[in-house]
Design a protein around this motif. Structure first.
Motif, PDB file in Angstrom:
ATOM      1  N   LEU A 149      34.879  51.989  39.360  1.00  0.00           N
ATOM      2  CA  LEU A 149      34.662  50.567  39.092  1.00  0.00           C
ATOM      3  C   LEU A 149      35.706  50.026  38.123  1.00  0.00           C
ATOM      4  CD1 LEU A 149      32.968  48.067  39.516  1.00  0.00           C
ATOM      5  CD2 LEU A 149      31.310  48.945  37.869  1.00  0.00           C
ATOM      6  N   ARG A 150      36.000  50.791  37.095  1.00  0.00           N
ATOM      7  CA  ARG A 150      37.037  50.362  36.145  1.00  0.00           C
ATOM      8  C   ARG A 150      38.386  50.225  36.840  1.00  0.00           C
ATOM      9  NH1 ARG A 150      36.767  54.368  31.103  1.00  0.00           N
ATOM     10  NH2 ARG A 150      38.422  52.999  30.369  1.00  0.00           N
ATOM     11  N   GLY A 151      38.707  51.186  37.723  1.00  0.00           N
ATOM     12  CA  GLY A 151      39.984  51.127  38.425  1.00  0.00           C
ATOM     13  C   GLY A 151      40.091  49.911  39.324  1.00  0.00           C
ATOM     14  N   THR A 152      39.007  49.582  40.014  1.00  0.00           N
ATOM     15  CA  THR A 152      39.020  48.415  40.899  1.00  0.00           C
ATOM     16  C   THR A 152      39.138  47.124  40.091  1.00  0.00           C
ATOM     17  OG1 THR A 152      37.635  49.622  42.474  1.00  0.00           O
ATOM     18  CG2 THR A 152      37.796  47.244  42.752  1.00  0.00           C
ATOM     19  N   ILE A 153      38.426  47.052  38.976  1.00  0.00           N
ATOM     20  CA  ILE A 153      38.530  45.869  38.112  1.00  0.00           C
ATOM     21  C   ILE A 153      39.966  45.693  37.627  1.00  0.00           C
ATOM     22  CG2 ILE A 153      37.875  44.935  35.853  1.00  0.00           C
ATOM     23  CD1 ILE A 153      35.069  46.123  36.344  1.00  0.00           C
ATOM     24  N   ALA A 154      40.583  46.787  37.201  1.00  0.00           N
ATOM     25  CA  ALA A 154      41.970  46.716  36.725  1.00  0.00           C
ATOM     26  C   ALA A 154      42.914  46.277  37.842  1.00  0.00           C
ATOM     27  CB  ALA A 154      42.396  48.072  36.167  1.00  0.00           C
ATOM     28  N   ALA A 155      42.659  46.768  39.061  1.00  0.00           N
ATOM     29  CA  ALA A 155      43.534  46.451  40.188  1.00  0.00           C
ATOM     30  C   ALA A 155      43.491  44.980  40.577  1.00  0.00           C
ATOM     31  CB  ALA A 155      43.168  47.321  41.392  1.00  0.00           C
ATOM     32  N   THR A 156      42.398  44.295  40.264  1.00  0.00           N
ATOM     33  CA  THR A 156      42.313  42.860  40.587  1.00  0.00           C
ATOM     34  C   THR A 156      43.230  42.018  39.719  1.00  0.00           C
ATOM     35  OG1 THR A 156      40.515  42.377  39.029  1.00  0.00           O
ATOM     36  CG2 THR A 156      39.894  43.144  41.252  1.00  0.00           C
ATOM     37  N   GLY A 157      43.655  42.559  38.597  1.00  0.00           N
ATOM     38  CA  GLY A 157      44.467  41.782  37.657  1.00  0.00           C
ATOM     39  C   GLY A 157      43.658  41.028  36.626  1.00  0.00           C
ATOM     40  N   ALA A 158      42.318  41.156  36.665  1.00  0.00           N
ATOM     41  CA  ALA A 158      41.465  40.417  35.729  1.00  0.00           C
ATOM     42  C   ALA A 158      41.741  40.766  34.267  1.00  0.00           C
ATOM     43  CB  ALA A 158      39.993  40.648  36.065  1.00  0.00           C
TER      44      ALA A 158
ATOM     45  N   VAL B 262      35.724  39.774  40.131  1.00  0.00           N
ATOM     46  CA  VAL B 262      35.172  39.423  41.431  1.00  0.00           C
ATOM     47  C   VAL B 262      35.845  38.160  41.977  1.00  0.00           C
ATOM     48  CG1 VAL B 262      33.083  38.680  42.645  1.00  0.00           C
ATOM     49  CG2 VAL B 262      32.970  40.561  40.987  1.00  0.00           C
ATOM     50  N   ALA B 263      36.091  37.196  41.091  1.00  0.00           N
ATOM     51  CA  ALA B 263      36.721  35.944  41.526  1.00  0.00           C
ATOM     52  C   ALA B 263      38.167  36.165  41.975  1.00  0.00           C
ATOM     53  CB  ALA B 263      36.676  34.921  40.396  1.00  0.00           C
ATOM     54  N   MET B 264      38.871  37.094  41.340  1.00  0.00           N
ATOM     55  CA  MET B 264      40.289  37.318  41.638  1.00  0.00           C
ATOM     56  C   MET B 264      40.499  38.368  42.732  1.00  0.00           C
ATOM     57  SD  MET B 264      41.987  37.320  37.817  1.00  0.00           S
ATOM     58  CE  MET B 264      43.631  37.635  38.480  1.00  0.00           C
ATOM     59  N   ALA B 265      39.464  39.098  43.087  1.00  0.00           N
ATOM     60  CA  ALA B 265      39.615  40.231  44.002  1.00  0.00           C
ATOM     61  C   ALA B 265      39.972  39.783  45.419  1.00  0.00           C
ATOM     62  CB  ALA B 265      38.325  41.047  44.030  1.00  0.00           C
ATOM     63  N   GLU B 266      40.806  40.601  46.084  1.00  0.00           N
ATOM     64  CA  GLU B 266      41.000  40.455  47.519  1.00  0.00           C
ATOM     65  C   GLU B 266      39.723  40.916  48.223  1.00  0.00           C
ATOM     66  OE1 GLU B 266      43.599  39.082  48.778  1.00  0.00           O
ATOM     67  OE2 GLU B 266      44.880  38.998  46.995  1.00  0.00           O
ATOM     68  N   ALA B 267      39.592  40.561  49.479  1.00  0.00           N
ATOM     69  CA  ALA B 267      38.345  40.849  50.208  1.00  0.00           C
ATOM     70  C   ALA B 267      37.939  42.319  50.146  1.00  0.00           C
ATOM     71  CB  ALA B 267      38.471  40.384  51.655  1.00  0.00           C
ATOM     72  N   PRO B 268      38.852  43.284  50.379  1.00  0.00           N
ATOM     73  CA  PRO B 268      38.434  44.699  50.290  1.00  0.00           C
ATOM     74  C   PRO B 268      37.992  45.087  48.886  1.00  0.00           C
ATOM     75  CG  PRO B 268      40.502  44.486  51.498  1.00  0.00           C
ATOM     76  CD  PRO B 268      40.234  43.167  50.853  1.00  0.00           C
ATOM     77  N   GLN B 269      38.704  44.580  47.877  1.00  0.00           N
ATOM     78  CA  GLN B 269      38.318  44.872  46.499  1.00  0.00           C
ATOM     79  C   GLN B 269      36.961  44.279  46.179  1.00  0.00           C
ATOM     80  OE1 GLN B 269      41.708  43.014  44.621  1.00  0.00           O
ATOM     81  NE2 GLN B 269      42.689  44.992  44.196  1.00  0.00           N
ATOM     82  N   ARG B 270      36.726  43.057  46.677  1.00  0.00           N
ATOM     83  CA  ARG B 270      35.450  42.405  46.394  1.00  0.00           C
ATOM     84  C   ARG B 270      34.292  43.186  47.016  1.00  0.00           C
ATOM     85  NH1 ARG B 270      36.745  37.749  48.043  1.00  0.00           N
ATOM     86  NH2 ARG B 270      37.459  36.983  46.027  1.00  0.00           N
ATOM     87  N   ARG B 271      34.496  43.691  48.215  1.00  0.00           N
ATOM     88  CA  ARG B 271      33.448  44.492  48.851  1.00  0.00           C
ATOM     89  C   ARG B 271      33.181  45.771  48.047  1.00  0.00           C
ATOM     90  NH1 ARG B 271      36.033  42.710  53.656  1.00  0.00           N
ATOM     91  NH2 ARG B 271      37.298  44.608  53.734  1.00  0.00           N
ATOM     92  N   GLU B 272      34.260  46.396  47.584  1.00  0.00           N
ATOM     93  CA  GLU B 272      34.105  47.622  46.800  1.00  0.00           C
ATOM     94  C   GLU B 272      33.386  47.337  45.487  1.00  0.00           C
ATOM     95  OE1 GLU B 272      36.821  51.314  45.046  1.00  0.00           O
ATOM     96  OE2 GLU B 272      37.755  49.665  46.143  1.00  0.00           O
ATOM     97  N   LEU B 273      33.773  46.245  44.824  1.00  0.00           N
ATOM     98  CA  LEU B 273      33.110  45.866  43.578  1.00  0.00           C
ATOM     99  C   LEU B 273      31.628  45.609  43.807  1.00  0.00           C
ATOM    100  CD1 LEU B 273      35.730  43.412  41.982  1.00  0.00           C
ATOM    101  CD2 LEU B 273      35.008  45.625  41.061  1.00  0.00           C
TER     102      LEU B 273
END
Length: 365
Positions: free
Chosen positions: A312-321, A284-295
């Motif tokens: 959810l797993r895919g979005t978490i992975a996409a943030t780079g966390a 959540v901290a590393m996410a871009e705004a669209p990713q954060r909204r999706e998360l």
């Protein structure tokens, strides 16, 4: 204190083989002690029919990580000793207490790929055709089993054979381990209950609940029993705190991306349970705004089906966390090994601590 020879592994044994032998010896000590206590309390009594089987078996399924760190702490200052090994093993019963109650709190049906204690007791209630809620019975019986493990841990330590002056040095570390575990668990409960904690709040809980409890305090406990000198204790404490944090980072990654056949947990159980784990909070901290909204949308869902979990797993992975956590793990392990370098710790124990650090932070545990 003179070192005994019973159960001592030959000095020629490599660190991995030595640790395996020590963990087997811990298993025998712990399961034997619990079996004796179960016979004392329950043999011939109907209410203990399941406990006599379930509690020793629960102990036998452990990895004995905390006793291993405690015994290595001892061996950083003294020769091997059977009484010290029994004292170190008592920490596994403390861990059984934590697991039995943690599974009730988290409503985890499985532990290490098998039914959790509260699940076993609930099934027993149903099989007997008894009155009342089987679920409530199972949870209550598991909490009481945890209480027994807590009492037996201290009893095993007192009766280990380690002389009283040595025990007096170890008690403060043992007490700190118990207190930090409970306080950290409460803080974790609060974190999971609110919307989403900060990264600093998550780190604070990790340090208290996992970092100290899993690695640092057991190491300090064992070294204190052995009268380790202050520089060694400080070095082990720094190593333990760093490896303990890395251990929890790995556990959090496995809780989201791990193989259930290896972890013993259902796929992404931490996500289904809405755990405020390091990987989720960092994502959540590393996410871009669209990713954060999706998360946030996904995390706010009342129920997550398999498709939602995959998303959810895919979005978490996409943030780079996950990649960032891998870097944090590697960095902490390197700093931990640097902390014990150039100390009075015997070279064989330095090698053993390096092996333990790897075991705590590997990718398939």
């Amino acid at each position: 204190m003179a070192a005994t020879t019973e159960g001592v592994v030959p000095a020629s044994t490599g660190p991995g083989g030595w640790l395996t032998s020590v963990s087997h010896a811990c298993l025998e000590h712990a399961s034997g002690f619990v079996a004796e206590r179960c016979d004392e309390q329950f043999l011939g009594r109907g209410e203990g029919a399941l406990a006599i089987e379930a509690l020793p078996e629960f102990v036998r399924e452990g990895k004995f990580l905390r006793p291993l760190f405690a015994y290595v702490g001892w061996c950083c200052a003294r020769p091997e000793d059977e009484a010290a090994l029994r004292a170190a093993t008592s920490l596994e019963l403390l861990h059984c207490f934590a697991l039995a109650q943690d599974d009730v709190m988290d409503r985890s049906a499985l532990r290490r790929g098998r039914p959790a204690l509260h699940t076993q007791f609930a099934r027993w209630h149903r099989d007997q055709g008894w009155n009342g809620s089987a679920t409530r019975f199972g949870e209550s019986a598991a909490v009481l089993s945890g209480d027994l493990f807590l009492v037996w841990s201290e009893q095993m330590l007192r009766e280990s054979g380690v002389p009283e002056p040595a025990l007096a040095r170890g008690w403060p570390h043992y007490d700190a381990m118990r207190s930090e575990l409970a306080a950290g668990q409460l803080a974790d409960l609060v974190n999971d209950a609110r919307s989403l904690p900060s990264w600093d709040a998550v780190l604070d809980v990790i340090r208290r609940k996992s970092g100290n409890y899993t690695v640092r305090r057991p190491l300090e406990f064992g070294a204190a029993l052995a009268v380790g000198d202050a520089p060694v204790l400080r070095a082990l404490g720094e190593y333990g705190g760093l490896v303990g944090e890395a251990f929890q980072f790995r556990d959090d990654l496995l809780g989201v991306f791990g193989d259930p056949d290896l972890t013993g947990k259902p796929v992404s159980q931490d996500l289904r349970d809405r755990k405020a784990s390091s990987v989720v909070v960092l994502a959540v901290a590393m996410a871009e705004a669209p990713q954060r909204r999706e998360l946030q949308l996904l995390l706010d869902e009342e129920f997550l089906d398999d498709d939602a979990i995959t998303c959810l797993r895919g979005t978490i992975a996409a943030t780079g966390a996950p990649d960032q956590l891998e870097k944090l793990i590697d960095r902490r392990v390197r700093k931990a090994l640097d902390a014990i370098d150039d100390t009075a710790i015997p070279s064989r124990m330095l090698e053993t601590l390096a092996v333990l650090a790897a075991r705590c932070t590997d990718r398939v545990r």
